[in-house]
Design a protein around this motif. Structure first.
Motif, short mmCIF file in Angstrom:
data_model
loop_
_atom_site.label_atom_id
_atom_site.label_comp_id
_atom_site.label_asym_id
_atom_site.label_seq_id
_atom_site.Cartn_x
_atom_site.Cartn_y
_atom_site.Cartn_z
N GLY A 85 0.88 32.97 -19.93
CA GLY A 85 0.12 32.19 -21.31
C GLY A 85 -0.13 32.38 -22.27
O GLY A 85 0.44 31.86 -23.59
N ALA A 86 -0.96 33.67 -22.18
CA ALA A 86 -0.58 34.27 -23.23
C ALA A 86 0.57 34.96 -23.82
O ALA A 86 0.45 35.16 -25.25
CB ALA A 86 -1.96 35.59 -23.05
N ALA A 87 1.55 35.17 -23.00
CA ALA A 87 2.62 35.60 -23.76
C ALA A 87 3.28 34.14 -24.15
O ALA A 87 4.06 34.17 -25.21
CB ALA A 87 3.33 36.39 -23.07
N VAL A 88 3.35 33.17 -24.10
CA VAL A 88 4.03 32.22 -24.60
C VAL A 88 3.13 31.44 -25.48
O VAL A 88 3.67 31.25 -27.11
CB VAL A 88 4.10 30.79 -23.12
N ARG A 89 1.63 31.73 -25.99
CA ARG A 89 1.22 31.40 -27.05
C ARG A 89 1.17 33.05 -27.91
O ARG A 89 1.72 32.04 -29.15
CB ARG A 89 -0.34 31.54 -26.67
N ASN A 90 1.49 33.79 -27.79
CA ASN A 90 2.49 34.63 -28.42
C ASN A 90 3.49 34.98 -29.04
O ASN A 90 4.12 35.20 -30.20
CB ASN A 90 1.83 36.21 -28.35
N HIS A 91 4.45 33.78 -28.22
CA HIS A 91 5.94 33.33 -29.55
C HIS A 91 6.27 31.99 -29.10
O HIS A 91 7.06 32.07 -28.06
CB HIS A 91 6.54 34.36 -27.66
N PRO A 92 5.97 31.32 -29.81
CA PRO A 92 6.41 29.96 -29.97
C PRO A 92 7.37 29.90 -30.46
O PRO A 92 7.92 28.56 -30.23
CB PRO A 92 5.26 29.51 -31.29
N GLY A 93 7.90 31.04 -30.62
CA GLY A 93 9.95 30.32 -31.07
C GLY A 93 10.32 29.96 -29.44
O GLY A 93 11.31 29.34 -29.52
N LEU A 94 9.36 30.50 -28.82
CA LEU A 94 10.12 30.32 -27.25
C LEU A 94 10.08 28.94 -27.19
O LEU A 94 10.82 28.24 -26.64
CB LEU A 94 9.57 31.20 -25.97
N ALA A 99 2.56 32.52 -12.87
CA ALA A 99 3.03 32.90 -13.49
C ALA A 99 1.30 32.97 -14.80
O ALA A 99 1.77 33.79 -14.88
CB ALA A 99 4.56 32.60 -14.60
N GLY A 100 1.03 31.59 -14.95
CA GLY A 100 0.08 31.66 -16.10
C GLY A 100 -1.46 31.61 -15.31
O GLY A 100 -2.09 32.84 -16.51
N VAL A 101 -1.71 32.54 -14.01
CA VAL A 101 -2.59 33.34 -14.11
C VAL A 101 -2.68 34.31 -13.97
O VAL A 101 -3.37 35.07 -14.20
CB VAL A 101 -3.36 32.20 -12.61
N ALA A 102 -1.33 34.92 -13.79
CA ALA A 102 -1.39 35.96 -13.90
C ALA A 102 -1.11 36.49 -15.62
O ALA A 102 -0.49 37.97 -15.08
CB ALA A 102 -0.10 36.59 -13.21
N GLY A 143 -3.12 28.38 -16.89
CA GLY A 143 -3.23 29.53 -16.71
C GLY A 143 -5.27 30.45 -17.71
O GLY A 143 -5.95 30.72 -16.99
N SER A 144 -5.51 29.59 -18.61
CA SER A 144 -6.36 30.31 -19.08
C SER A 144 -7.61 29.56 -18.67
O SER A 144 -8.50 29.67 -18.58
CB SER A 144 -6.25 29.06 -20.66
N ILE A 145 -7.60 28.23 -17.97
CA ILE A 145 -8.34 27.74 -17.38
C ILE A 145 -9.08 28.47 -16.70
O ILE A 145 -9.83 28.61 -15.58
CB ILE A 145 -8.43 26.17 -17.31
#
Length: 205
Positions: free
Chosen positions: A62-71, A56-59, A137-139
């Motif tokens: 990771g960007a979605a998680v960073r954009n929704h810190p409330g999760l 999921a991170g590579v796909a 995912g970022s790396i």
């Protein structure tokens, strides 16, 4: 082929550096391995969970998680509650000698209970998302065109570590033939769980 192998080696190295640490998941796998209780199921749950999270991170999750810190805040609170409860159980085992039978004479936990605990310790730990989904995912994106080689290396690291931890724990059984060793292990596990729970709650402040 060589660039792909180098990316895979990078994923393997980073994966091991993130996973080889004292934590709730590793402590549970170690204890199951020492008890020889449903080791295969627990190891499989942990490595499959890591594989899903890494993929999921590579796909791009990771960007979605960073954009929704409330999760992550929701997961932090739920994870802290679960870790505190698990720490309490470990502390109670450490204080009750009758619960420290290293021969396994006590009724073993069911496979379903072992799997459920492994799932909770994995998916209710926000550090898993930060390390596996966001960081890995970022790396992986720093290896353009070879992200999935990187992901394969990271998944291999997870599989190798959990298999070694779960099945290699049997080598320590002579040490844990003494109830005092189980008492010490459970005391350490309880301390780790409480410390992690506290760190999660403090991080939400």
């Amino acid at each position: 082929m060589l660039p792909g192998l180098l990316a895979a080696a990078s994923g393997l190295g980073l994966g091991l550096s993130l996973i080889v640490a004292i934590g709730s998941q590793n402590a549970f796998v170690l204890r199951q391995g020492l008890r020889r209780r449903h080791v295969g199921a627990v190891v499989l749950v942990c490595l499959l969970s890591d594989a899903v999270l890494i993929t999921a991170g590579v796909a791009g999750a990771g960007a979605a998680v960073r954009n929704h810190p409330g999760l992550l805040d929701v997961v932090r609170i739920a994870g802290a509650a679960f870790l505190a409860a698990y720490g309490f159980l470990a502390a109670r085992r450490a204080l009750r000698p009758q619960a420290l039978d290293a021969t396994g004479a006590a009724s073993p936990a069911s496979p379903l209970a072992a799997v459920a605990t492994a799932l909770a310790l994995t998916w209710l730990n926000p550090h898993v998302y930060l390390d596996t989904v966001v960081l890995l995912g970022s790396i992986a994106q720093s290896h353009p065109g070879r992200q999935w080689w990187f992901a394969a290396g990271a998944v291999l690291a997870s599989a190798a570590w959990f298999a070694a931890l779960g099945y290699g724990a049997a080598l320590l059984r002579p040490l844990f033939a003494r109830p005092r060793a189980w008492r010490v292990l459970d005391a350490v596990i309880a301390s780790v769980m409480f410390a992690l729970a506290a760190s999660l709650l403090l991080s939400t402040a």
